[in-house]
Design an enzyme around this catalytic site. Structure first.
Site, PDB file in Angstrom:
ATOM      1  N   LYS A  84       0.855  -1.190   0.000  1.00 53.06           N
ATOM      2  CA  LYS A  84       0.000   0.000   0.000  1.00 53.06           C
ATOM      3  C   LYS A  84       0.887   1.236   0.000  1.00 53.06           C
ATOM      4  O   LYS A  84       1.836   1.341   0.793  1.00 53.06           O
ATOM      5  CB  LYS A  84      -0.899  -0.018   1.228  1.00 53.06           C
ATOM      6  CG  LYS A  84      -2.211   0.740   1.059  1.00 53.06           C
ATOM      7  CD  LYS A  84      -3.122   0.480   2.245  1.00 53.06           C
ATOM      8  CE  LYS A  84      -4.499   1.058   2.039  1.00 53.06           C
ATOM      9  NZ  LYS A  84      -5.347   0.911   3.241  1.00 53.06           N
TER      10      LYS A  84
HETATM   11  O1  G3P Z   1      -7.833   1.866   5.301  1.00 49.74           O
HETATM   12  C1  G3P Z   1      -8.200   2.736   4.270  1.00 49.74           C
HETATM   13  C2  G3P Z   1      -9.511   3.432   4.543  1.00 49.74           C
HETATM   14  O2  G3P Z   1     -10.572   2.497   4.419  1.00 49.74           O
HETATM   15  C3  G3P Z   1      -9.561   4.074   5.915  1.00 49.74           C
HETATM   16  O3  G3P Z   1     -10.756   4.764   6.000  1.00 49.74           O
HETATM   17  O4  G3P Z   1     -11.540   7.009   6.729  1.00 49.74           O
HETATM   18  O5  G3P Z   1     -12.245   4.954   7.993  1.00 49.74           O
HETATM   19  O6  G3P Z   1      -9.883   5.773   8.171  1.00 49.74           O
HETATM   20  P1  G3P Z   1     -11.108   5.661   7.290  1.00 49.74           P
END
Ligand code: G3P
Length: 218
Positions: A84
């Site tokens: 990633k």
């Molecule tokens: O891991 C990538 C993404 O899905 C993170 O989203 O905004 O919930 O931290 P968030």
């Protein structure tokens, strides 16, 4: 649509994997930090819990040389590991280098179709368009997903659009409508996908009528 669970918690991964519908797992530095365990041990445990699944493990450096060193390290851990990479200038250079080496990548922190174009042209395996964090700004987070799917399909890029930062089942519905190739989400969102009050009441009625009739199977 591929379904990924977004977590660094191995118990959450095991629960999601038990349903037999999970295609992979995405982690990020925040999720790994929350796990309270080591990065490599967590990633390897996740790989074992989801056989054949794509497991995203993120580099944390922000200079090309160190990012490359980290990318080669994490990709060496297991064949299921997808590196990633954040969408920054050295990150795009890294994705190109890794693509040329046949190492799969997931370009993360993507918020615009312009950013997605750079990731696609670099040869990203997955492009992680974040939705929830844009919605949090009272903007339409799914717009960039729709535009990215259209861009990938218009020009025939091999990248898969991975809908990320998913907060609730409506995001999943919108991701499907947008033609997203993958959606990654917390376990609680997947659990919410199971739920409907009519399912619960319908099953209760089925079993009540069955039991009242004194029936049995076998
Ligand atoms: O891991 C990538 C993404 O899905 C993170 O989203 O905004 O919930 O931290 P968030």
């Amino acid at each position: 649509m591929k379904l990924f669970v977004d977590t660094g918690d191995i118990e959450e991964v095991k629960k999601a994997a038990s349903w037999g519908v999970i295609d992979g797992v995405t982690t990020n530095p925040t999720l790994i930090a929350k796990s309270g365990k080591g990065f490599k041990e967590t990633v390897l445990a996740i790989c074992d819990a989801v056989p054949g699944g794509d497991i995203s493990a993120e580099v944390v450096a922000t200079d090309y040389d160190t990012m490359l060193k980290e990318a080669l390290e994490v990709s060496s851990w297991h064949e299921q590991v997808v590196v990633k990479v954040p969408l920054i200038e050295p990150g795009i250079s890294l994705v190109k280098t890794l693509a040329d080496k046949g190492i799969r990548t997931n370009v993360t922190l993507v918020f615009t179709v312009g950013q997605a174009l750079l990731a696609a042209k670099a040869g990203a395996t997955y492009i992680s368009n974040f939705v929830g964090r844009v919605d949090d700004l009272t903007l339409d987070g799914m717009e960039a997903v729709r535009d990215t799917v259209n861009m990938v399909e218009t020009y025939g890029y091999s990248s898969e659009v991975l809908v990320a930062s998913v907060r609730h089942p409506l995001h999943v519905l919108e991701a499907i409508k947008a033609g997203g190739h993958v959606a990654t989400m917390p376990l609680k969102v997947i659990e919410a996908l199971f739920k409907h009050p009519l399912t619960d009441s319908g099953l209760e009625r089925f079993l009540s009528d069955w039991n009242k009739a004194g029936l049995s199977i076998g």
